[in-house]
Motif scaffolding. Structure first.
Motif, PDB file in Angstrom:
ATOM      1  N   ILE A   1      -2.280 -31.441 -43.848  1.00  0.00           N
ATOM      2  CA  ILE A   1      -2.806 -32.000 -45.325  1.00  0.00           C
ATOM      3  C   ILE A   1      -1.614 -32.260 -46.211  1.00  0.00           C
ATOM      4  O   ILE A   1      -1.304 -33.235 -46.706  1.00  0.00           O
ATOM      5  N   THR A   2      -0.814 -31.166 -46.355  1.00  0.00           N
ATOM      6  CA  THR A   2       0.646 -31.386 -46.996  1.00  0.00           C
ATOM      7  C   THR A   2       1.458 -32.738 -46.498  1.00  0.00           C
ATOM      8  O   THR A   2       2.017 -33.367 -47.407  1.00  0.00           O
TER       9      THR A   2
ATOM     10  N   TYR B   1      -9.260 -13.910 -34.621  1.00  0.00           N
ATOM     11  CA  TYR B   1      -8.945 -14.049 -36.030  1.00  0.00           C
ATOM     12  C   TYR B   1      -7.634 -14.563 -36.060  1.00  0.00           C
ATOM     13  O   TYR B   1      -7.469 -15.522 -36.979  1.00  0.00           O
ATOM     14  N   ALA B   2      -6.476 -14.075 -35.306  1.00  0.00           N
ATOM     15  CA  ALA B   2      -5.315 -14.741 -35.655  1.00  0.00           C
ATOM     16  C   ALA B   2      -5.271 -16.220 -35.239  1.00  0.00           C
ATOM     17  O   ALA B   2      -4.548 -16.826 -35.947  1.00  0.00           O
ATOM     18  N   PHE B   3      -5.862 -16.392 -34.052  1.00  0.00           N
ATOM     19  CA  PHE B   3      -5.746 -17.813 -33.767  1.00  0.00           C
ATOM     20  C   PHE B   3      -6.489 -18.691 -34.762  1.00  0.00           C
ATOM     21  O   PHE B   3      -6.246 -19.859 -35.132  1.00  0.00           O
ATOM     22  N   TRP B   4      -7.665 -18.202 -35.513  1.00  0.00           N
ATOM     23  CA  TRP B   4      -8.509 -19.035 -36.481  1.00  0.00           C
ATOM     24  C   TRP B   4      -7.665 -19.112 -37.585  1.00  0.00           C
ATOM     25  O   TRP B   4      -7.446 -20.289 -38.308  1.00  0.00           O
ATOM     26  N   ILE B   5      -6.860 -17.954 -38.238  1.00  0.00           N
ATOM     27  CA  ILE B   5      -5.789 -18.293 -39.237  1.00  0.00           C
ATOM     28  C   ILE B   5      -4.868 -19.316 -38.988  1.00  0.00           C
ATOM     29  O   ILE B   5      -4.355 -20.278 -39.826  1.00  0.00           O
ATOM     30  N   LEU B   6      -4.251 -19.166 -37.671  1.00  0.00           N
ATOM     31  CA  LEU B   6      -3.202 -20.383 -37.598  1.00  0.00           C
ATOM     32  C   LEU B   6      -3.685 -21.631 -37.403  1.00  0.00           C
ATOM     33  O   LEU B   6      -3.181 -22.264 -37.966  1.00  0.00           O
ATOM     34  N   GLY B   7      -5.149 -21.968 -36.943  1.00  0.00           N
ATOM     35  CA  GLY B   7      -5.751 -22.917 -37.001  1.00  0.00           C
ATOM     36  C   GLY B   7      -5.888 -23.600 -38.548  1.00  0.00           C
ATOM     37  O   GLY B   7      -5.569 -24.887 -38.978  1.00  0.00           O
ATOM     38  N   VAL B   8      -6.401 -22.752 -39.324  1.00  0.00           N
ATOM     39  CA  VAL B   8      -6.458 -22.974 -40.679  1.00  0.00           C
ATOM     40  C   VAL B   8      -5.085 -23.377 -41.389  1.00  0.00           C
ATOM     41  O   VAL B   8      -4.906 -24.580 -42.122  1.00  0.00           O
ATOM     42  N   PHE B   9      -3.834 -22.714 -40.946  1.00  0.00           N
ATOM     43  CA  PHE B   9      -2.710 -22.878 -41.343  1.00  0.00           C
ATOM     44  C   PHE B   9      -2.272 -24.241 -40.958  1.00  0.00           C
ATOM     45  O   PHE B   9      -1.357 -25.003 -41.847  1.00  0.00           O
ATOM     46  N   THR B  10      -2.666 -24.746 -39.740  1.00  0.00           N
ATOM     47  CA  THR B  10      -1.989 -26.114 -39.229  1.00  0.00           C
ATOM     48  C   THR B  10      -2.710 -27.149 -40.123  1.00  0.00           C
ATOM     49  O   THR B  10      -2.127 -28.229 -40.266  1.00  0.00           O
ATOM     50  N   VAL B  11      -3.976 -27.030 -39.936  1.00  0.00           N
ATOM     51  CA  VAL B  11      -4.643 -28.072 -40.824  1.00  0.00           C
ATOM     52  C   VAL B  11      -4.250 -28.284 -42.245  1.00  0.00           C
ATOM     53  O   VAL B  11      -3.886 -29.263 -42.752  1.00  0.00           O
ATOM     54  N   PHE B  12      -3.852 -27.133 -43.013  1.00  0.00           N
ATOM     55  CA  PHE B  12      -3.196 -27.197 -44.054  1.00  0.00           C
ATOM     56  C   PHE B  12      -1.938 -27.715 -44.124  1.00  0.00           C
ATOM     57  O   PHE B  12      -1.526 -28.641 -44.974  1.00  0.00           O
ATOM     58  N   VAL B  13      -0.926 -27.491 -43.308  1.00  0.00           N
ATOM     59  CA  VAL B  13       0.518 -28.065 -43.069  1.00  0.00           C
ATOM     60  C   VAL B  13      -0.058 -29.659 -42.878  1.00  0.00           C
ATOM     61  O   VAL B  13       0.813 -30.345 -43.783  1.00  0.00           O
TER      62      VAL B  13
END
Lengths: 238, 491
Positions: A234-235, A220-232
């Motif tokens: 996009i910004t 779960y931690a790595f998937w959250i990191l993945g989502v965060f990376t994609v978010f960054v």
């Protein structure tokens, strides 16, 4: 309920695929450019598979890779701007290799060396892929080490015959290497398929998988990191 | 249980009938051995029984194969897999998983059993084949005998009534064969029906109920065990069959004691594999007679192949070979030693046999190349692609490349694994002729018939070192003793 005895560093094959994908897009592909947050995320993404490999017992290659990565990253931020000419080119090239390509190779190595075929099959089934895709991929994974072994034997045979670069037919060196490999691989592949079919692979019945795969805390931690990376990422586009 | 009625089969693209009007019925609990020369159709029969013919191998099939009154060609493969377990020749290509436990569960998984049921069944096969000590290992780390045992255990998980073996002993050493024999005996005791297609017969003689001799796709004759053993060995040999008892090999022919003038000495052969903690090869100096045919024997993993690779300079910087008063290091040996590999396909690179030979010459001289090809009976094949040759012809093509490049020492890695009597004899003749031309031959082998037929010196390797070395002359009993007793400790 059985207690979970799996060591903490074992993660789900789907998460391994995520790490490989993140590595390919953001470290190797350089998506996100020179954004500061992204720079930090790249280091994190690089060190995840290294760390997992380290706990998995592959100490030496991990330490070497880490040292090279850090050393060339330091060179990149310090020395690189002040060089000119040939030295600049050499540095550019080796920084590219050790800071971008090496992490990607290591995450690929991590995926291949720690994932069993049956686990991967289980993971792909959980992703609801069709059997038409799963079975060929499983066979390919199984075939990979066989092909490596064949390649090794052919290499030995070539050394013994004195066939090498700088020999008499340098243009044919690739052909010499490939032909026996293909002959042997075809034979092994055929035997492998025959054996798998005689063991009931490919039946229309839904296959059971005894591997216990599933998400745990680290996944779960790595998937959250993945989502965060994609978010960054996009910004940075905005 | 199994009935074959007027079955004929020819593989796609072949005129010849691989099976020609076969009629056979196998009762429940019978142990059948199919034997005969290579290409006689014994493997095709096993393929009929597990459904790979006609479901995997295409071709023209006539007649009917019945499994408990159901026609096998109508049953899908996965239904046959419940009832018939198949163990194949090559341990490298019959496993699908890297770890033992997944392999044991593989068939049950494919058949869609529940996890609970799979665990019960796998646990049962583990205990009935006593393999609990192998569970944590990777399949690739197991010995040949252990691999075949895992293969048996894995096909036994869905509890089939029929077991098929297609040349299961081809890649096994003395102990591996003992282990396999023991596994088969266990299955027989459980009342399973067993069909084995095999060249090596001696290890099956206490188990077989019926021995079926096949010639050119037909069943020539069916023997009971007693009738078969009562045949004179020479009759069996003329049918192309290997020995039925190892003891038969003892009273061969009276031979003269070979005289050797010179020796080749091997000094300081040590080798450590990368990730290994111990030397896998650590040999005290030893010698072999120059011009001899030396057999290298010993268990799998004893260091035989490692030694061969060091000798030919494949593994670098290891040991010196003293020949004609000169010390040769690994680099020099790359042009004086040559290995004919077990899978010869690895060392044939070009588009024709002639090119293959020319490639190995310092100066490409066609006349000389043709002369060598003629001496090895390959002249008529000189323009064929190496891939299209038979196994024996490929082997000879590899020998030709060694001869033209003037190699002094030629080492063969298991040249007769999976060969019938006739082909084994051919290899043996080849080795003797090569040694007559002054070459020194070394043969890594588990085949006592080959050794007693053509070798004259023995090196026994164990635990990475030379355990024993002796001339074969007047030591035939000692050698046979190793092959007969070697496996007993396992059982």
């Amino acid at each position: 309920m059985e207690t979970d005895k799996t060591p903490f560093y074992i993660i789900d094959p789907r998460t391994k695929l995520l790490i490989l994908a993140l590595n390919s897009v953001f470290v190797f592909g350089g998506a996100g450019g020179a954004d500061t947050t992204m720079e930090i995320l790249r280091h994190v993404i690089t060190f995840i598979p290294l760390g997992l490999l380290f706990f998995g017992g592959k100490r030496k290659p991990v330490l070497l890779a880490a040292i090279f990565y850090v050393a060339f990253h330091v060179l990149q931020v310090t020395l690189f701007e002040h060089t000119k000419g040939v030295l600049n080119y050499i540095l550019l090239f080796s920084i590219g290799v050790f800071v971008r390509i090496l992490p990607n190779i290591m995450s690929g190595y991590y995926f291949i060396s720690t994932t069993r075929v049956s686990e991967l099959v289980g993971a792909m089934e959980k992703m609801h892929l069709t059997d038409k895709l799963i079975i060929p991929i499983a066979v390919m994974m199984r075939f990979f080490p066989v092909a490596m072994e064949e390649a090794g034997a052919v290499h030995d045979a070539m050394g013994m015959r004195g066939i090498r670069f700088g020999g008499r037919h340098p243009s044919k060196i690739l052909e010499y290497r490939l032909i026996p490999m293909i002959t042997c691989s075809v034979k092994t592949g055929e035997e492998l398929s025959a054996s798998a079919l005689a063991r009931g692979l490919g039946s229309p019945i839904k296959r059971t998988n005894i591997c216990s795969i599933g998400f745990r805390a680290l996944d779960y931690a790595f998937w959250i990191l993945g989502v965060f990376t994609v978010f960054v990422f996009i910004t940075t586009l905005l | 249980m199994i009935t074959l009625k007027n079955v004929s089969f020819s593989y796609e693209g072949e005129e010849r009938k691989s099976l020609n009007n076969i009629n056979l019925s196998i009762k429940k609990g019978e142990f059948i051995v199919l034997c005969g020369k290579s290409g006689c159709g014994k493997t095709s029969i096993t393929r009929l029984l597990n459904g790979l013919i006609p479901h995997y191998y295409d071709g023209k099939l006539e007649g009917e194969t019945l499994l408990d009154n159901n026609s096998i060609s109508q049953l899908p493969l996965y239904d046959i897999a419940r009832e018939v377990g198949s163990v194949f020749q090559n341990p490298k290509s019959q496993f699908f998983n890297q770890d033992v436990f997944s392999e044991l569960a593989f068939i049950c998984e494919n058949l869609g059993m529940t996890k609970r049921e799979i665990h019960q069944r796998v646990t049962k096969s583990i205990s009935s084949f006593s393999i609990s000590h192998l569970l944590e290992r990777d399949v690739s780390q197991l010995s040949g005998g252990e691999k075949q045992r895992i293969a048996c255990a894995s096909v036994s998980a869905p509890n089939p009534n029929i077991y098929l073996f297609d040349e299961p002993s081809s890649n096994l050493d003395v102990q591996g064969i003992a282990l396999l024999r023991n596994t088969m005996a266990n299955l027989k005791k459980q009342g399973k029906t067993i069909v084995v297609a095999e060249h090596r017969l001696h290890y099956l003689m206490d188990l077989a109920d019926k021995i079926i001799l096949m010639v050119d796709g037909k069943i020539e004759k069916s023997y009971t065990r007693e009738d078969f053993l009562n045949l004179p060995p020479i009759t069996r040999n003329s049918m192309g069959l290997r020995c039925a008892r190892l003891q038969e090999l003892l009273p061969y022919k009276s031979e003269e004691k070979p005289v050797f003038q010179k020796h080749i000495a091997f000094k300081g052969f040590c080798y450590m594999h990368k990730s290994a903690k111990k030397h896998s090869l650590h040999m005290n100096p030893f010698y072999i007679p120059k011009g001899s045919v030396t057999a290298i024997i010993g268990e799998n993993g004893a260091g035989k192949s490692t030694f061969a690779k060091c000798l030919c300079g494949i593994y670098k910087k290891c040991g010196l070979m003293e020949i004609e008063g000169k010390d040769e290091n690994w680099k020099a040996r790359r042009s004086t030693c040559y290995m004919v590999m077990q899978d010869v396909n690895h060392q044939l690179f070009t588009e024709s046999v002639l090119d293959e030979v020319l490639l190995s010459m310092d100066q490409e001289e066609e006349v000389l190349a043709k002369k060598v090809l003629k001496s090895l009976d390959l002249e008529h094949l000189s323009h064929r692609h190496p891939i299209s040759l038979s196994g024996g012809q490929k082997q000879r093509a590899a020998i030709a490349t060694a001869v033209v490049s003037n190699r002094e020492v030629i080492i063969f890695d298991e040249p007769t694994s999976g060969l019938d009597f006739t082909h084994m004899k051919e290899v043996s003749k080849q080795l003797r002729e090569l040694s007559k031309t002054g070459k020194t031959i070394m043969v890594i082998t588990h085949d006592p018939e080959l050794i007693l037929d053509c070798c004259n010196y023995i090196i026994k390797i164990g635990g990475g070192g030379v355990k024993e070395s002796y001339p074969l002359h007047q030591n035939r009993e000692k050698l046979l003793h190793y092959f007969i007793e070697g496996g007993v400790s396992v059982e």
